[in-house]
Design a protein around this motif. Structure first.
Motif, PDB file in Angstrom:
ATOM      1  N   VAL A 123       0.815  -1.217   0.000  1.00 48.90           N
ATOM      2  CA  VAL A 123       0.000   0.000   0.000  1.00 48.90           C
ATOM      3  C   VAL A 123       0.850   1.269   0.000  1.00 48.90           C
ATOM      4  O   VAL A 123       0.316   2.376  -0.077  1.00 48.90           O
ATOM      5  N   GLY A 124       2.164   1.128   0.092  1.00 48.63           N
ATOM      6  CA  GLY A 124       3.027   2.293   0.194  1.00 48.63           C
ATOM      7  C   GLY A 124       3.190   3.053  -1.118  1.00 48.63           C
ATOM      8  O   GLY A 124       3.091   2.490  -2.201  1.00 48.63           O
ATOM      9  N   LYS A 125       3.438   4.340  -0.980  1.00 45.41           N
ATOM     10  CA  LYS A 125       3.737   5.195  -2.126  1.00 45.41           C
ATOM     11  C   LYS A 125       5.237   5.462  -2.145  1.00 45.41           C
ATOM     12  O   LYS A 125       5.813   5.870  -1.136  1.00 45.41           O
ATOM     13  N   VAL A 126       5.868   5.218  -3.286  1.00 42.55           N
ATOM     14  CA  VAL A 126       7.313   5.360  -3.425  1.00 42.55           C
ATOM     15  C   VAL A 126       7.614   6.519  -4.378  1.00 42.55           C
ATOM     16  O   VAL A 126       7.189   6.508  -5.535  1.00 42.55           O
ATOM     17  N   GLU A 127       8.341   7.488  -3.882  1.00 43.12           N
ATOM     18  CA  GLU A 127       8.655   8.685  -4.673  1.00 43.12           C
ATOM     19  C   GLU A 127      10.171   8.784  -4.870  1.00 43.12           C
ATOM     20  O   GLU A 127      10.919   8.937  -3.898  1.00 43.12           O
ATOM     21  N   PRO A 128      10.651   8.675  -6.110  1.00 43.30           N
ATOM     22  CA  PRO A 128      12.101   8.767  -6.345  1.00 43.30           C
ATOM     23  C   PRO A 128      12.625  10.168  -6.019  1.00 43.30           C
ATOM     24  O   PRO A 128      12.004  11.173  -6.358  1.00 43.30           O
ATOM     25  N   VAL A 129      13.765  10.216  -5.334  1.00 46.37           N
ATOM     26  CA  VAL A 129      14.457  11.463  -5.049  1.00 46.37           C
ATOM     27  C   VAL A 129      15.955  11.205  -5.225  1.00 46.37           C
ATOM     28  O   VAL A 129      16.381  10.067  -5.413  1.00 46.37           O
ATOM     29  N   GLU A 130      16.743  12.231  -5.130  1.00 49.27           N
ATOM     30  CA  GLU A 130      18.179  12.069  -5.291  1.00 49.27           C
ATOM     31  C   GLU A 130      18.736  11.128  -4.217  1.00 49.27           C
ATOM     32  O   GLU A 130      18.540  11.341  -3.029  1.00 49.27           O
ATOM     33  N   GLY A 131      19.393  10.095  -4.652  1.00 46.94           N
ATOM     34  CA  GLY A 131      20.043   9.157  -3.738  1.00 46.94           C
ATOM     35  C   GLY A 131      19.158   8.072  -3.173  1.00 46.94           C
ATOM     36  O   GLY A 131      19.636   7.228  -2.403  1.00 46.94           O
ATOM     37  N   TYR A 133      14.719   7.080  -2.229  1.00 44.58           N
ATOM     38  CA  TYR A 133      13.271   7.207  -2.373  1.00 44.58           C
ATOM     39  C   TYR A 133      12.671   7.768  -1.088  1.00 44.58           C
ATOM     40  O   TYR A 133      13.231   7.604   0.002  1.00 44.58           O
ATOM     41  N   LEU A 134      11.496   8.392  -1.223  1.00 49.34           N
ATOM     42  CA  LEU A 134      10.676   8.764  -0.083  1.00 49.34           C
ATOM     43  C   LEU A 134       9.498   7.798  -0.014  1.00 49.34           C
ATOM     44  O   LEU A 134       8.813   7.577  -1.013  1.00 49.34           O
ATOM     45  N   ILE A 135       9.291   7.216   1.155  1.00 50.52           N
ATOM     46  CA  ILE A 135       8.247   6.217   1.341  1.00 50.52           C
ATOM     47  C   ILE A 135       7.142   6.808   2.207  1.00 50.52           C
ATOM     48  O   ILE A 135       7.409   7.403   3.255  1.00 50.52           O
ATOM     49  N   SER A 136       5.896   6.619   1.762  1.00 52.33           N
ATOM     50  CA  SER A 136       4.734   7.065   2.548  1.00 52.33           C
ATOM     51  C   SER A 136       3.667   5.981   2.530  1.00 52.33           C
ATOM     52  O   SER A 136       3.549   5.218   1.568  1.00 52.33           O
ATOM     53  N   ASN A 162      12.153  -5.523 -15.441  1.00 49.65           N
ATOM     54  CA  ASN A 162      10.828  -6.129 -15.386  1.00 49.65           C
ATOM     55  C   ASN A 162       9.819  -5.157 -15.978  1.00 49.65           C
ATOM     56  O   ASN A 162       9.785  -3.980 -15.582  1.00 49.65           O
ATOM     57  N   ASP A 163       9.014  -5.638 -16.895  1.00 50.42           N
ATOM     58  CA  ASP A 163       8.067  -4.732 -17.556  1.00 50.42           C
ATOM     59  C   ASP A 163       6.808  -4.483 -16.733  1.00 50.42           C
ATOM     60  O   ASP A 163       5.953  -3.679 -17.116  1.00 50.42           O
ATOM     61  N   LYS A 164       6.681  -5.176 -15.593  1.00 51.68           N
ATOM     62  CA  LYS A 164       5.526  -4.977 -14.723  1.00 51.68           C
ATOM     63  C   LYS A 164       5.987  -4.543 -13.328  1.00 51.68           C
ATOM     64  O   LYS A 164       7.047  -4.954 -12.874  1.00 51.68           O
ATOM     65  N   PRO A 165       5.177  -3.745 -12.638  1.00 49.72           N
ATOM     66  CA  PRO A 165       5.507  -3.421 -11.243  1.00 49.72           C
ATOM     67  C   PRO A 165       5.527  -4.686 -10.397  1.00 49.72           C
ATOM     68  O   PRO A 165       4.794  -5.641 -10.673  1.00 49.72           O
ATOM     69  N   GLU A 166       6.346  -4.708  -9.371  1.00 52.49           N
ATOM     70  CA  GLU A 166       6.447  -5.882  -8.510  1.00 52.49           C
ATOM     71  C   GLU A 166       6.417  -5.473  -7.044  1.00 52.49           C
ATOM     72  O   GLU A 166       6.716  -4.336  -6.681  1.00 52.49           O
ATOM     73  N   ARG A 167       6.059  -6.433  -6.216  1.00 50.45           N
ATOM     74  CA  ARG A 167       5.936  -6.174  -4.781  1.00 50.45           C
ATOM     75  C   ARG A 167       7.313  -6.176  -4.131  1.00 50.45           C
ATOM     76  O   ARG A 167       8.141  -7.050  -4.413  1.00 50.45           O
ATOM     77  N   VAL A 168       7.548  -5.207  -3.264  1.00 46.68           N
ATOM     78  CA  VAL A 168       8.839  -5.090  -2.591  1.00 46.68           C
ATOM     79  C   VAL A 168       8.642  -4.911  -1.093  1.00 46.68           C
ATOM     80  O   VAL A 168       7.565  -4.529  -0.627  1.00 46.68           O
ATOM     81  N   GLY A 169       9.706  -5.204  -0.344  1.00 49.47           N
ATOM     82  CA  GLY A 169       9.760  -4.915   1.075  1.00 49.47           C
ATOM     83  C   GLY A 169      10.778  -3.820   1.325  1.00 49.47           C
ATOM     84  O   GLY A 169      11.876  -3.844   0.758  1.00 49.47           O
ATOM     85  N   ILE A 170      10.428  -2.860   2.147  1.00 49.17           N
ATOM     86  CA  ILE A 170      11.284  -1.699   2.390  1.00 49.17           C
ATOM     87  C   ILE A 170      11.609  -1.629   3.874  1.00 49.17           C
ATOM     88  O   ILE A 170      10.712  -1.592   4.717  1.00 49.17           O
ATOM     89  N   LEU A 171      12.876  -1.630   4.195  1.00 47.74           N
ATOM     90  CA  LEU A 171      13.326  -1.660   5.583  1.00 47.74           C
ATOM     91  C   LEU A 171      13.415  -0.248   6.156  1.00 47.74           C
ATOM     92  O   LEU A 171      14.087   0.623   5.602  1.00 47.74           O
ATOM     93  N   VAL A 203      14.698   6.434   2.137  1.00 49.48           N
ATOM     94  CA  VAL A 203      15.308   5.107   2.197  1.00 49.48           C
ATOM     95  C   VAL A 203      16.270   4.938   1.016  1.00 49.48           C
ATOM     96  O   VAL A 203      15.984   5.372  -0.110  1.00 49.48           O
ATOM     97  N   GLU A 204      17.431   4.334   1.299  1.00 48.49           N
ATOM     98  CA  GLU A 204      18.407   4.066   0.256  1.00 48.49           C
ATOM     99  C   GLU A 204      17.949   2.886  -0.608  1.00 48.49           C
ATOM    100  O   GLU A 204      17.225   2.005  -0.134  1.00 48.49           O
ATOM    101  N   PRO A 205      18.390   2.832  -1.863  1.00 43.89           N
ATOM    102  CA  PRO A 205      17.965   1.746  -2.756  1.00 43.89           C
ATOM    103  C   PRO A 205      18.302   0.357  -2.232  1.00 43.89           C
ATOM    104  O   PRO A 205      17.551  -0.590  -2.477  1.00 43.89           O
ATOM    105  N   ASP A 206      19.415   0.198  -1.498  1.00 43.77           N
ATOM    106  CA  ASP A 206      19.796  -1.148  -1.057  1.00 43.77           C
ATOM    107  C   ASP A 206      18.992  -1.633   0.144  1.00 43.77           C
ATOM    108  O   ASP A 206      19.203  -2.749   0.629  1.00 43.77           O
TER     109      ASP A 206
END
Length: 389
Positions: A123-131, A133-136, A162-171, A203-206
């Motif tokens: 359900v999270g929203k992921v917004e790319p930023v420099e370095g 992402y911002l997670i909400s 991947n041509d489709k969005p996929e489910r991820v876990g964010i620490l 959050v950092e990409p890794d």
């Protein structure tokens, strides 16, 4: 012979740890019901027994458990208190997905030593930023969050390969988000499964875990991994979800014992001793056989996990077996409650408490009976289900 003795000693040690946690939680069961969380004391016992460090690669210095020992440990806690079993399971389980992160992330979390929670609903929203992402997002049902330092949250993301969005876990670190203490449920009230609000946390990409990669390969993305580690040697999702059925078995065993105890001491208005009644005799016999069959299904599930090492596996079968075990355990609770009569519905009666908790286990998304059974039926007819376990 030495190996057999060592395994028995480890097994006995794990059962003692489980009993200590369970008995402490049982003593505080009604307090946990009222407070909607286990106490700091019970959380501290889980930490003292190093439960949150049990399911780790051997380089961290902790014993390598086999699946039977792991399942029996969770079941043993469940015999005394199902909320405590839920958190005992989660606090050791959640390090398993942490072990799939790059080593520097994995080591940071494990060496810090805190409890880890998760809620991977995307359900999270992921917004790319420099370095990074911002997670909400607003996430409900985050079990044990009151005592955790880390949490994994879910979202959908698009990647170049991947041509489709996929489910991820964010620490994330719990200190960077808000906890809303709104857990007020039918059962498992002691789990403190509150809501968290994540508001543009960087959050950092890794620190983003791609579950699709775990499904493709059960080993982590680095070379010198522990080849004996439990979760690197079985399909991830069946291993991740096994504890729900395990704790249900513990709760069902307790219900059977309580049913027998309360029936032995029960006398009807007519003066007939209830233990001499064909009704209760039949019910106890029937429910005991249901419990034995549920245990046999658990054994089949474990054998499947031990055999499935890499390559395709029957995810729908795992889910159906788990759902069937839990359904049997829920039915043991409800039938025992209905047979014992009105005194068993008094708040705090063991059968009342365990039945509510068993029903709540059955409502977890991975335990839903109709989903599990229909999915397996589709699989048996050769229809693709995309069920991962």
């Amino acid at each position: 012979m030495v190996t057999v003795v060592e395994k028995k000693a480890l097994y006995d040690s794990m059962m003692q740890k489980a009993k200590r946690i369970g008995e402490a939680a049982e003593q505080e069961a009604m307090e946990a019901e009222q407070n909607r969380t286990i106490s700091q004391r019970v959380a501290d016992i889980i930490r003292e027994e190093k439960i949150h460090r049990l399911i780790l690669p051997k380089e961290f210095g902790y014993p390598q458990l086999d699946w039977r020992t792991y399942v029996d440990m969770i079941s043993t806690v469940g015999y005394y208190n199902l909320s405590a079993a839920w958190l005992t399971y989660f606090f050791c389980l959640h390090n398993a997905w942490v072990c799939y992160y790059p080593k520097h992330i994995r080591d940071e979390v494990i060496n810090q030593g805190g409890f880890v929670a998760d809620v991977f609903a995307p359900v999270g929203k992921v917004e790319p930023v420099e370095g990074g992402y911002l997670i909400s997002g607003k996430y409900h049902f985050v079990s044990g969050i009151n005592y955790c330092d880390w949490v994994g949250v879910g979202a959908m993301m698009k990647f170049d390969d991947n041509d489709k969005p996929e489910r991820v876990g964010i620490l994330l670190k719990v200190k960077d988000l808000k906890i809303v203490k709104d857990w007020d449920s039918l059962g498992l009230r002691g789990t403190g499964s509150n809501t968290i609000i994540v508001d543009k946390v960087f959050v950092e990409p890794d620190k983003i875990l791609r579950f699709s990669k775990i499904i493709e390969k059960s080993q982590p993305p680095y070379d010198d991994f522990d080849e004996d580690y439990l979760y690197f040697n079985t399909p991830f999702y069946p291993g991740f979800y096994v504890g729900f059925a395990a704790m249900a078995l513990g709760g069902a065993q307790r219900v059977l014992d309580e049913f027998k105890k309360h029936t032995v001491g029960r006398v009807r208005f007519s003066g007939v001793k209830e233990k001499e009644s064909p009704t209760s005799q039949r019910v106890l016999s029937e429910l005991t056989l249901e419990y034995i069959s549920a245990k046999c299904l658990m054994e089949e599930y474990i054998k499947m996990m031990e055999a499935d090492k890499g390559g395709p596996y029957e995810g729908a079968k795992y889910k159906a077996i788990r759902a069937k075990i839990i359904d049997k355990c829920v039915n043991i609770g409800t039938k025992a409650l209905l047979t014992l009569g009105a005194h068993a519905v008094v708040k705090g009666h063991p059968v009342e408490l365990f039945t509510r908790d068993l029903m709540t286990i059955g409502t977890h998304i991975t335990s839903l009976y109709e989903d599990g059974i229909i999915g397996y039926g589709r699989h048996l007819f050769g229809i693709e289900t995309n069920i991962q376990g």
